[in-house]
Every structure is written in structure tokens, then in C-alpha cells.
Write a protein that holds these residues in place. Structure first.
Motif, PDB file in Angstrom:
ATOM      1  N   TYR A   1      -2.822   6.146   6.078  1.00 17.72           N
ATOM      2  CA  TYR A   1      -4.158   5.550   6.087  1.00 17.72           C
ATOM      3  C   TYR A   1      -4.281   4.432   5.050  1.00 17.72           C
ATOM      4  O   TYR A   1      -5.030   3.471   5.250  1.00 17.72           O
ATOM      5  CB  TYR A   1      -5.226   6.619   5.862  1.00 17.72           C
ATOM      6  N   ALA A   2      -3.571   4.565   3.939  1.00 12.51           N
ATOM      7  CA  ALA A   2      -3.586   3.491   2.932  1.00 12.51           C
ATOM      8  C   ALA A   2      -2.971   2.212   3.508  1.00 12.51           C
ATOM      9  O   ALA A   2      -3.460   1.106   3.258  1.00 12.51           O
ATOM     10  CB  ALA A   2      -2.808   3.932   1.690  1.00 12.51           C
TER      11      ALA A   2
ATOM     12  N   ALA B   1       0.834  -1.207   0.000  1.00 15.16           N
ATOM     13  CA  ALA B   1       0.000   0.000   0.000  1.00 15.16           C
ATOM     14  C   ALA B   1       0.867   1.255   0.000  1.00 15.16           C
ATOM     15  O   ALA B   1       0.563   2.241  -0.692  1.00 15.16           O
ATOM     16  CB  ALA B   1      -0.923  -0.003   1.207  1.00 15.16           C
TER      17      ALA B   1
ATOM     18  N   ALA C   1      -1.943  10.429   3.779  1.00 16.74           N
ATOM     19  CA  ALA C   1      -2.732   9.501   2.962  1.00 16.74           C
ATOM     20  C   ALA C   1      -2.053   8.131   2.885  1.00 16.74           C
ATOM     21  O   ALA C   1      -2.721   7.090   2.900  1.00 16.74           O
ATOM     22  CB  ALA C   1      -2.921  10.077   1.563  1.00 16.74           C
TER      23      ALA C   1
ATOM     24  N   ALA D   1       0.812   4.064  -2.868  1.00 16.43           N
ATOM     25  CA  ALA D   1       0.493   5.450  -2.517  1.00 16.43           C
ATOM     26  C   ALA D   1       1.621   6.393  -2.930  1.00 16.43           C
ATOM     27  O   ALA D   1       1.370   7.488  -3.452  1.00 16.43           O
ATOM     28  CB  ALA D   1       0.248   5.563  -1.012  1.00 16.43           C
TER      29      ALA D   1
END
Length: 304
Positions: free
Chosen positions: A77-78, A61, A74, A65
Motif C-alpha cells: 500500500y505504501a 516507498a 503495508a 517501508a
């Protein structure tokens, strides 16, 4: 450390977990830019010995990202979303493999502690998911109508290596293999040889990785006080009776805390949930465990 551990700073540190965040706080965090050119040195505790596979979903992730130019917030959270999706997938597949225990597995997966660890950037999400999945799969293999195919044997070996790399203590899950009928491996000799191979694969993978983690240049692990396993082992061997005494006192003093942590005590084990919830959830787990017969004999139940 002396400065950090004084009473005032420690209280301020734990107060962070009781802070209520506003929408503006979250929006501001999401806007924090990623600045890879800014680096600093930090101490890596004993969790630094974990193998990279323990962070595989979060790492993928983070890579995605970063490739998309996402902010640091971000990306964070990803990584958490990837961990949650992995955890959900493992529990969903476990429920498919062991339909007679679907209710129990659902309640187990919905425990506050499992959910909290399952949506984190830590290794706990992957460890929990793989352990539950391997447990359900090994128990489900007893229903196989014929001998296990070479593909399934290869998958079992892969799972054994994963358990060894994630946390070697969970190689104990592989002992569920010995609940299988010997006919699933074509005979007693093959059954025992493959069982020993599973255990050797898990412990061997763990030993090789830990050795690599220790000898890697520049990667010096900073053990928390009391968590150096080599020193622990020396002390146990030197004073075995004192060790048993300490173990008994620890169990007597902390058994209640362990039960509470198991159901859910959040943050850094500082946010208590109502005792009615903790007790009620435990009762629900016990009742759910009564539904769905795994057709285990008394001997197998004792072994389990």
C-alpha cells in the motif's frame, strides 16, 4: 499455459476482479509479514525491459517501508500511495504550467483509467505523470518572454531521456518542441540542432537501456505470444500490404473498445462502467477542451 487457459480456470481468474473485499480481508492482508528469505523463480514478461526509473516512486516507498520494518501488505500500500502522490504532483504542476487548460487537465486526471493506473504499483503511474507534465511544459514554453536559459535546456534534455527510458513511443511528445518560436533558442540553426538533440537523447537512451536489458546475464525476457517486437518488425517488412490490411481491420473492430478503455474499463479490462458515464465523460472532455485558448495558428493546430 494450456492448463491455465482452459475455460474454467480463466473464468475463475477473471472472477477475482469482481470479488468484494471486507475489512477483515484488508486487515489480514496488511498483517502479511515480509519474508525476504523465501524466494521463487517467476517468468518476467516483456515489461521486464522497463528501466528502473519507471518504478522510482514505488521503489523509494518500498525501501522506506522495509527500513521501518513494515509488513509486506503495508509495503504494498505504501508503494501505491507513492505512485498516487507522484501522479497528483505531475497533474498539479501541469495545471500550474498551463493555467488556460486547468479544467481539461483536471478532468483528464480524474478519469477512472488514469486514477486506477495512478494508484498502482505498475509503471503506468510514472509514465502517465511524466507524459502529461512534459506535454504541458512544452506547450507552456511558448509563452517564455526571452530565450530559454541553459537550465531549462538541461531540464528538457533530462525530460527527453526520461521519456526514452519510460516508453520510447512517447518520445513523440518531444515533437511539441517544434511549436516553439525559433527565437527561444536564439536562432534557426540552434533551434533545429537542439530539437534533433532532444530526439536523439530520447531514442539513444531507449536503445542503450534495451541493449543492456537484453545482454544482462540471467535476465531472459519471456515475451507473450505476438509481442516480440523483432519478429513483428520482420513480418511487417516482409508483408507491408498485409500489415496495412490488418491495421485497418483492427481499428475498425476495436476503435470503440479503445475509447472505452481510455475513459475507464477496470481490472484486467473486464469491469465495465455504465455507457452513460463513458459517453458523458467524453463529452465533458470535449467541452473542457474548448475553454482556454493556447493561441495556436491553423498550421500549428494541424501539426498538433
Amino acid at each position: 499455459h494450456k492448463t491455465w487457459l482452459n475455460q474454467t480456470n480463466l473464468r475463475d481468474f477473471f472472477d477475482i476482479w469482481h470479488k468484494k473485499y471486507s475489512q477483515e480481508d484488508v486487515t489480514g492482508f496488511l498483517a502479511v509479514p515480509l519474508r525476504p528469505e523465501v524466494t521463487f523463480r517467476m517468468d518476467i514478461p516483456n515489461t521486464g525491459a522497463y528501466a528502473p526509473v519507471a518504478y522510482a516512486p514505488q521503489a523509494l516507498a518500498a525501501f522506506a517501508a522495509r527500513s521501518l520494518g513494515a509488513s509486506a501488505g503495508a509495503m504494498f500500500y505504501a508503494m501505491r500511495l507513492a505512485a498516487l502522490l507522484f501522479t497528483v504532483f505531475c497533474f498539479w504542476l501541469s495545471m500550474r504550467l498551463l493555467p488556460e487548460k486547468q479544467l481539461f487537465l483536471f478532468l483528464f486526471g480524474m478519469m477512472p483509467m488514469v486514477l486506477t493506473q495512478g494508484i498502482s504499483e505498475s509503471a503506468d503511474a510514472v509514465v502517465n505523470g511524466v507524459c502529461v507534465l512534459m506535454t504541458a511544459w512544452l506547450l507552456s514554453l511558448r509563452r517564455e518572454p526571452s530565450t530559454l536559459s541553459w537550465q531549462k535546456l538541461l531540464l528538457l534534455l533530462t525530460g527527453a531521456v526520461l521519456l526514452g527510458l519510460l516508453k520510447q513511443i512517447y518520445a513523440a511528445i518531444l515533437l511539441l518542441y517544434f511549436l516553439l518560436p525559433v527565437e527561444k533558442l536564439g536562432g534557426r540553426k540552434c533551434f533545429w540542432l537542439f530539437g534533433l538533440l532532444l530526439l536523439a537523447a530520447a531514442l539513444g537512451a531507449s536503445a542503450v537501456w534495451l541493449r543492456l536489458a537484453v545482454i544482462t546475464p540471467g535476465a531472459e525476457l519471456n515475451f507473450f505470444p505476438g509481442s516480440d517486437t523483432v519478429l513483428q518488425l520482420k513480418w511487417v517488412l516482409a508483408q507491408p500490404m498485409q500489415y496495412l490490411h490488418v491495421m485497418g481491420r483492427t481499428i475498425g473492430a476495436q476503435a470503440g473498445d479503445w475509447y472505452e478503455y481510455f475513459i475507464g474499463k477496470l481490472g484486467w479490462l473486464v469491469i465495465k462502467l455504465p455507457w452513460e458515464f463513458i459517453t458523458g465523460y467524453g463529452i465533458c472532455l470535449l467541452l473542457a477542451g474548448l475553454f482556454g485558448d493556447l493561441h495556436l495558428s491553423i498550421r500549428q493546430r494541424l501539426y498538433l
